[in-house]
Design an enzyme around this catalytic site. Structure first.
Site, PDB file in Angstrom:
ATOM      1  CE1 TYR A 194       1.085   2.409  -7.385  1.00 23.17           C
ATOM      2  CE2 TYR A 194       1.371   0.745  -5.674  1.00 23.17           C
ATOM      3  CZ  TYR A 194       1.142   2.060  -6.044  1.00 23.17           C
ATOM      4  OH  TYR A 194       0.984   3.026  -5.081  1.00 23.17           O
TER       5      TYR A 194
ATOM      6  CG  HIS B 121      -8.145  -1.337  -1.311  1.00 25.78           C
ATOM      7  ND1 HIS B 121      -7.336  -1.327  -2.420  1.00 25.78           N
ATOM      8  CD2 HIS B 121      -9.420  -1.347  -1.772  1.00 25.78           C
ATOM      9  CE1 HIS B 121      -8.088  -1.316  -3.509  1.00 25.78           C
ATOM     10  NE2 HIS B 121      -9.346  -1.339  -3.152  1.00 25.78           N
TER      11      HIS B 121
ATOM     12  CD  GLU C  95      -2.767  -1.411   0.186  1.00 27.53           C
ATOM     13  OE1 GLU C  95      -3.143  -0.392  -0.445  1.00 27.53           O
ATOM     14  OE2 GLU C  95      -3.132  -2.566  -0.110  1.00 27.53           O
ATOM     15  CB  ALA C  96       2.065   3.330  -2.115  1.00 30.75           C
TER      16      ALA C  96
END
EC number: 3.1.11.2
Length: 314
Positions: A129, A195, A20-21
């Site tokens: 990604y 997520h 996650e970013a």
């Protein structure tokens, strides 16, 4: 990497990865959460597959290694990213989370060294990604990459190939290959804990348990070295290193040429201007020559004068 069997044989460990970013690639994101789930090849091969409709979600293997970390980024999360992941820079810092630093790289190396080799990272949309972003974060550090020697595959490409192989004709409609869409298509329910890095890793594992034998064969044929992954964007450290090396080489070359040692071609050494001439002191031989000539002339004149006096009539 083309479709070919790797020379060292089968991948022994699949490491399911999710990051996650702080945002999308265009925003030069930084990692806020990381999860790795290491599963041995044998555990996937022994997955119990039910033919029910809908099929039950497979149970995860009993023997797994897991590394899950929250990471304080160096920049704020975008509003969209914070809403989706539930993470923010302020909340991560107030709870004492640390940056993506050398200690984290050491932790990654220790985790990977505990796994049977060779290892392959598996990430959904990894080629676009997760892998480039992870490569960017590692490029900032002073320590060597812990992922040298590790391989990687993008699960989107794998699952597209498996679905097309199971139904070559297709249904004529364009399918979504988002993680949630594939999970729902296979198991007729939505995934849980979407997520979050750990939730997405478990969802990906469940999807890969759908056809484990075919998946493992595809991974063996398509895995590529993680070292071939290009960073998502340049970092100050990476850019500085890249820019300095050519300049250093350029500066060294003319210096070596100008200072050329005897072992190098002497003809390449710049010619120095000729030294100025210094008037030399007259040598002894130079003085004797005119004196001898003067003596001869004197004797000749004296002889002629004597002959003149001795002639008759004088």
């Amino acid at each position: 990497m083309g479709s070919q069997t790797l020379p060292h044989g089968h991948m022994q460990t699949l490491i399911f990865l999710d990051l996650e970013a702080t945002g999308l690639p265009s925003s030069r994101p930084e990692v806020t959460e990381l999860c790795l789930l290491a599963v041995h090849r044998r555990a996937l091969e022994n997955t119990s597959i039910s033919q029910g409709h809908p099929p039950p979600v497979p149970r995860p293997p009993r023997v797994v290694d897991k590394l899950s970390l929250c990471i304080a980024p160096g920049k704020a999360c975008s509003p969209g990213a914070s809403e989706i992941t539930g993470l923010s820079k302020a909340e991560l810092e107030v709870q004492g989370r640390q940056r993506f630093d050398d200690n984290l790289a050491i932790l990654l190396r220790a985790f990977l060294q505990r796994q049977p080799q060779p290892c392959c990272l598996v990430a959904h949309n990894g080629d676009r990604y997760d892998f480039p972003l992870l490569q960017t974060e590692l490029a900032r550090l002073s320590t060597p990459s812990p992922l040298d020697g590790t391989f990687c595959v993008d699960s989107i490409a794998a699952l597209k190939a498996l679905e097309q192989a199971s139904s070559p004709s297709g249904n004529g409609s364009r399918k979504s290959y988002s993680l949630g869409s594939i999970y729902t298509r296979l198991y007729w329910q939505a995934p849980t804990d979407s997520h979050t890095a750990e939730g997405d890793v478990l969802t990906l594992l469940s999807i890969c348990q759908w056809k484990p034998q075919a998946l493992l064969q595809w991974v063996d044929e398509h895995a590529r070295p993680f070292s071939t992954v290009k960073p998502m964007y340049g970092t100050p450290a990476t850019t500085g290193t890249t820019n300095l090396r050519p300049h250093a080489a350029t500066a060294t070359t003319p210096l070596a040429t100008a200072n050329g040692s005897p072992s190098n071609g002497r003809s390449r050494r710049p010619k120095s201007p000729p030294p100025e001439k210094v008037p030399e002191a007259p040598s002894q031989e130079g003085l004797l020559a005119p004196l001898s000539l003067l003596t001869l002339l004197t004797l000749a004149i004296a002889t002629l004068y004597g002959l003149f006096l001795a002639s008759p009539g004088q």
